[in-house]
Every structure is written in C-alpha cells, then in structure tokens.
Design an enzyme around this catalytic site. Structure first.
Site, PDB file in Angstrom:
ATOM      1  N   GLU A  13       0.875  -1.195   0.000  1.00 19.16           N
ATOM      2  CA  GLU A  13       0.000   0.000   0.000  1.00 19.16           C
ATOM      3  C   GLU A  13       0.902   1.232   0.000  1.00 19.16           C
ATOM      4  O   GLU A  13       0.896   2.036   0.936  1.00 19.16           O
ATOM      5  CB  GLU A  13      -0.947   0.014   1.217  1.00 19.16           C
ATOM      6  CG  GLU A  13      -2.034   1.090   1.076  1.00 19.16           C
ATOM      7  CD  GLU A  13      -2.795   1.392   2.362  1.00 19.16           C
ATOM      8  OE1 GLU A  13      -3.363   0.465   2.958  1.00 19.16           O
ATOM      9  OE2 GLU A  13      -2.819   2.576   2.746  1.00 19.16           O
ATOM     10  N   HIS A  15       2.255   4.606  -1.791  1.00 15.95           N
ATOM     11  CA  HIS A  15       1.625   5.574  -2.691  1.00 15.95           C
ATOM     12  C   HIS A  15       2.606   6.453  -3.429  1.00 15.95           C
ATOM     13  O   HIS A  15       3.758   6.624  -3.022  1.00 15.95           O
ATOM     14  CB  HIS A  15       0.677   6.460  -1.886  1.00 15.95           C
ATOM     15  CG  HIS A  15      -0.383   5.686  -1.159  1.00 15.95           C
ATOM     16  ND1 HIS A  15      -1.350   4.964  -1.823  1.00 15.95           N
ATOM     17  CD2 HIS A  15      -0.621   5.510   0.162  1.00 15.95           C
ATOM     18  CE1 HIS A  15      -2.142   4.387  -0.923  1.00 15.95           C
ATOM     19  NE2 HIS A  15      -1.712   4.686   0.282  1.00 15.95           N
ATOM     20  N   HIS A 157      -9.335   1.422  -0.537  1.00 18.18           N
ATOM     21  CA  HIS A 157      -8.490   2.320   0.271  1.00 18.18           C
ATOM     22  C   HIS A 157      -9.336   3.474   0.792  1.00 18.18           C
ATOM     23  O   HIS A 157     -10.272   3.914   0.141  1.00 18.18           O
ATOM     24  CB  HIS A 157      -7.349   2.834  -0.617  1.00 18.18           C
ATOM     25  CG  HIS A 157      -6.351   3.677   0.087  1.00 18.18           C
ATOM     26  ND1 HIS A 157      -6.446   5.051   0.164  1.00 18.18           N
ATOM     27  CD2 HIS A 157      -5.225   3.332   0.765  1.00 18.18           C
ATOM     28  CE1 HIS A 157      -5.406   5.514   0.843  1.00 18.18           C
ATOM     29  NE2 HIS A 157      -4.656   4.502   1.235  1.00 18.18           N
ATOM     30  N   ASP A 283       2.305   1.973   3.935  1.00 18.97           N
ATOM     31  CA  ASP A 283       1.535   3.194   3.663  1.00 18.97           C
ATOM     32  C   ASP A 283       2.487   4.381   3.483  1.00 18.97           C
ATOM     33  O   ASP A 283       2.199   5.499   3.880  1.00 18.97           O
ATOM     34  CB  ASP A 283       0.523   3.508   4.785  1.00 18.97           C
ATOM     35  CG  ASP A 283      -0.689   4.315   4.287  1.00 18.97           C
ATOM     36  OD1 ASP A 283      -0.726   4.651   3.093  1.00 18.97           O
ATOM     37  OD2 ASP A 283      -1.579   4.593   5.108  1.00 18.97           O
TER      38      ASP A 283
HETATM   39 MN    MN Z   1      -2.746   4.508   2.194  1.00 31.56          MN
END
Ligand code: MN
Length: 320
Positions: A13, A15, A157, A283
C-alpha cells in the site's frame, strides 16, 4: 537495515503522486506531495534503509476518481501509462495497482483490463466514495466483474468520509484534532463501512472468485468479526438472504498491516482470519518504512508465518 532472516519483503500500500493529477488538484492539496512525487530518489533510499525489496505502487487519493467520467477515463489512461513506464524501468523493485476512473464504471473495467493485460498491473486501488456513493452500489459492479474475470484483487483504500457524516459525528473535534477525519477515525469508519456493505451487497455471490484487499489491519473489522457475524447470522427476515458474515469476509478479503503496527491487532487478525490472509504494507510516505519492518522483525510469530505476511501471501495473490 532491518534483517528479516533472509525473507523477501514486499509492501503493497505504497503511494505516489502523478504530476498531472498534482496539477489538477492544485497547490497544497497534499502535504506529502514532494515525497509522493518522488519515484526513484528518497523512495528507493528509504526502501533500502528499511529492507523493503519491492513496493506495489498505487496513486494516492483521489487518483482518477474526482475529475468526471469522460476526463477521468483519459486521465487514468495517461496516469497508468506513466506508472507502467516507470515500473518497467525497475521491475525488480516495483509493481503497480491501476488507478480507475470510477465515475465511469464500464470505462474503469476496460482500463483495469488494459492495465493488467498490456502493463502487467496486479489489480487496482479505489479510494472511498465516488460521487458520494459507496463502491458496493450495483452501478460499480462492472469493475468487480472484470476484476474476477482477470483474477486480480481490488484494494479498497480510505478517503475522507461523507461531509454529512463529518458534520454530524466529528466536526466538534476537527479543529483541534484534524486527524479525526483521517487515520484516527474518519478513514476507518468510511472504509470499514464499505467492507461491511460489500459483504451485504451480494457482490461475492455474483462474482464468487472476487478478492478485496483492506488496509490498516482490516479497518477494525477483524476485531469486530465475531459480534457482527453472531448477529448477522441470526437474521432471518423473510425474503432476505442470511449472510454468513465471517465466512464471506474470510473467503474474499485480505488485509494489510499498513499504518497499524500492533502486535495485538495482528494476533487478533490471525486468530480470526488466518495468517494466509495478511499482507505486509507500510503506507509510505504517510508512514515511515522502518517502524514497519522493525516491527515485523520482532512480531511474536514463527518464521513460517512471518514469511507469509512479508511476501509469501502477496506473491500468491498478485502472482509475483
Ligand atoms: Mn494509504
């Protein structure tokens, strides 16, 4: 660098921000924009420092979801093509989830297929509501139909919750504690609700091989699974299907560790769902890499389960 007993580490996950989306959103839309926009500088340096071998990249919210149906389709194609070009330049370090123009569900399904077949993408990530509507709405089912046909998962998400929910539930505390709209609670409410709604929608009955990924240790759902299941399974309203909630959830959902590095939450999730359903992620850049890899190095699990979570499960799910 964190040592993981030689286990490969894949984080899913993670980004980034496309320059065209950044331009459309305007200055100041995301305080992490500089780090998000970086693809091969500080990103790779910090992956190396923390011992992360591969990031599966996904566009940060709103991706291609917020620009109208027609413009969104064109934007998604350009964004995904640029991501594909980057990933192809470093295939040993990166893989990709597509961004989808969800305001055009059929267009999203076609874009998903294009990205999987032409670019080798591993699935897609969707962010929160589309036109203030949850993704379980039947209008979006062409996306799930295509994901099942392509045998790729959809990562659901978070994005900021509905403004009416904010107004009624949260606004008294937003000024002093703005994180209440996001990771402290708002994201969780919004995304856990989406997970619950997907189970109730019947989408998994229609598309029995569909797989969904939830971040943040399942957005709290594993902790609540027994109670939700207990009462849902007892529902016997005439004409309404009984929903074996836990069975459906555990068959169709995978969860990730993104931004939730808690031994207690992890052990609860393993007890409810099994270690085969849990995938490592960080993340980045919202969360730093090292707290995630340092935590995984000391979780109270044997090497077999740590291997599954750090990369074994995701290699099977995403065919890596
Ligand atoms: Mn995220």
């Amino acid at each position: 660098m964190t040592v993981q007993d030689g286990i490969q580490v894949i984080a899913i996950e993670e980004h980034y921000l496309d320059a065209e989306v950044d331009g459309l959103m305007g200055p100041g839309f995301n305080p992490f924009r500089e780090r998000l926009a970086d693809l091969s500088g500080v990103r790779i340096k910090e992956m190396d420092e923390a011992g992360i071998d591969i990031q599966v990249l996904s566009h940060c919210p709103p991706g291609a979801q917020a620009f109208g149906a027609e413009a969104g389709v064109i934007l998604a194609k350009n964004v995904n093509d640029r991501l594909a070009e980057f990933v192809a330049s470093k295939p040993d370090r990166f893989a990709a989830f597509a961004t989808l123009p969800t305001q055009d569900p059929k267009g999203s399904a076609d874009e998903l297929e294009r990205c999987v077949k032409d670019h080798g993408f591993k699935g897609a990530m969707v962010h929160g509501l589309t036109d203030l509507t949850f993704i379980d709405d039947k209008r979006f089912w062409p996306i799930f139909e295509r994901a099942e046909a392509l045998d790729v998962p959809i990562y659901v998400h978070p994005a900021p919750p509905h403004p009416q929910l904010v107004d009624i539930y949260l606004k008294d505390y937003v000024e002093d504690y703005p994180v209440i709209l996001g990771p402290a609670w708002g994201f969780t409410m919004e995304t856990a609700t989406t997970g619950l709604r997907l189970v109730l929608s019947g989408v998994f009955k229609k598309y029995p091989k569909l797989r969904i990924i939830l971040g943040h240790m399942g957005e709290g759902l594993p902790f609540l699974l027994w109670r939700i299941n207990h009462v849902m399974s007892a529902m016997n309203k005439p004409g309404v299907d009984v929903v074996p909630f836990k069975e459906i959830f555990c068959e169709h959902f995978y969860i990730t560790t993104s931004g939730n590095f808690s031994d207690a939450a992890l052990l609860c999730s393993i007890m409810e769902m099994g270690a085969d359903r849990i995938l490592f992620s960080v993340d980045w850049p919202y969360i730093e890499n090292s707290p995630g890899t340092d935590w995984m190095a000391q979780v109270p699990l044997g090497k077999e389960d740590r291997t599954k979570i750090l990369s074994g499960n995701v290699k099977k799910l995403l065919k890596m």
